[in-house]
Scaffold this active site. Structure first.
Site, mmCIF file in Angstrom:
data_model
loop_
_atom_site.group_PDB
_atom_site.id
_atom_site.type_symbol
_atom_site.label_atom_id
_atom_site.label_comp_id
_atom_site.label_asym_id
_atom_site.label_seq_id
_atom_site.Cartn_x
_atom_site.Cartn_y
_atom_site.Cartn_z
ATOM 1 N N GLN A 55 0.817 -1.221 0.000
ATOM 2 C CA GLN A 55 0.000 0.000 0.000
ATOM 3 C C GLN A 55 0.846 1.265 0.000
ATOM 4 O OE1 GLN A 55 -2.722 -1.693 3.272
ATOM 5 N NE2 GLN A 55 -3.993 -0.181 2.198
ATOM 6 N N CYS A 112 -10.687 0.474 3.839
ATOM 7 C CA CYS A 112 -9.295 0.303 3.428
ATOM 8 C C CYS A 112 -8.687 1.674 3.143
ATOM 9 C CB CYS A 112 -9.245 -0.571 2.173
ATOM 10 S SG CYS A 112 -7.589 -0.872 1.558
ATOM 11 N N LEU A 113 -7.457 1.881 3.587
ATOM 12 C CA LEU A 113 -6.786 3.153 3.348
ATOM 13 C C LEU A 113 -6.532 3.385 1.858
ATOM 14 C CD1 LEU A 113 -4.270 3.088 6.336
ATOM 15 C CD2 LEU A 113 -6.441 4.345 6.159
ATOM 16 N N HIS A 154 -7.564 -9.474 5.632
ATOM 17 C CA HIS A 154 -7.635 -8.302 4.755
ATOM 18 C C HIS A 154 -6.233 -7.902 4.292
ATOM 19 C CE1 HIS A 154 -9.296 -4.166 3.696
ATOM 20 N NE2 HIS A 154 -8.003 -3.920 3.785
ATOM 21 N N GLU A 155 -5.302 -7.813 5.236
ATOM 22 C CA GLU A 155 -3.941 -7.393 4.899
ATOM 23 C C GLU A 155 -3.206 -8.478 4.102
ATOM 24 O OE1 GLU A 155 -3.276 -4.338 5.157
ATOM 25 O OE2 GLU A 155 -4.922 -3.845 6.524
ATOM 26 N N HIS A 158 -4.014 -8.111 0.556
ATOM 27 C CA HIS A 158 -3.208 -7.068 -0.097
ATOM 28 C C HIS A 158 -1.895 -7.654 -0.624
ATOM 29 C CE1 HIS A 158 -5.215 -3.239 0.263
ATOM 30 N NE2 HIS A 158 -5.455 -3.425 1.547
#
Length: 190
Positions: A55, A112-113, A154-155, A158
């Site tokens: 990210q 999410c960022l 979630h991470e 990514h």
């Protein structure tokens, strides 16, 4: 430590990076720890509860997280004013993986960022057994559940080039993309 720019899905180049699969880390060294420190500072500044290295444009399998679930200091009464006390509890994950997932599922409204100001429900396994290297390079295995399990999965997504909106229907995914583009245009105009 430095605050890094968080990649967002409204930018085609950023989206291209976010969709890539991250590479395993050979060893947890000072360079990886410096990356984790930058990631933690970036995540707190955003603010968020989890951040994968991809990210911020770094394709290493590294995640930081802080669910604010640390033990309260001895001199703080968590129920004194009726509000929940959020105690920092930073966690560090290198080369995280899921070893086992329960058949039981859990729905949680995720954000999410990299997908600013968009939230939607995602169904994931309720409990998972995970393995990772910690900040010192020690291998940890644990069974986790609740928000911790949601955030971990979630991470990990990514790191595999998957965004939480990829778990949604095409209509809801398109709605998310449209909303994020509008949000980012409004930020630029402000």
């Amino acid at each position: 430590m430095a605050i890094r720019r968080i990649l967002t899905i409204d930018n085609a180049a950023d989206l291209g990076v976010l969709k890539q699969v991250s590479k395993p880390v050979d060893a947890v060294d000072d360079g990886v720890r410096a990356l984790m420190d930058d990631m933690l500072e970036t995540m707190y500044d955003a603010p968020g509860i989890g951040l994968a290295a991809v990210q911020i444009g770094d394709l290493r399998r590294v995640v930081v997280m802080d669910l604010g679930d640390g033990p309260p200091p001895a001199d703080v009464d968590p129920a004194a004013d009726g509000e929940e006390v959020r105690v920092p509890n930073p966690r560090f994950f290198v080369n995280p993986e899921v070893l086992w997932a329960s058949d039981e599922t859990y729905c949680y409204e995720e954000g999410c960022l990299s997908i600013p100001e968009y939230f939607d429900e995602v169904e994931r396994p309720a409990r998972v057994r995970v393995a990772y290297l910690d900040r010192e390079g020690q291998r940890i295995e644990e069974e986790i559940e609740g928000l911790y399990a949601v955030c971990f999965q979630h991470e990990l997504d990514h790191l595999n080039g998957v965004l939480f909106i990829d778990h949604l229907s095409r209509l809801r995914r398109d709605r998310a993309m449209s909303k994020v583009r509008k949000t980012m245009r409004l930020r630029e105009d402000a």
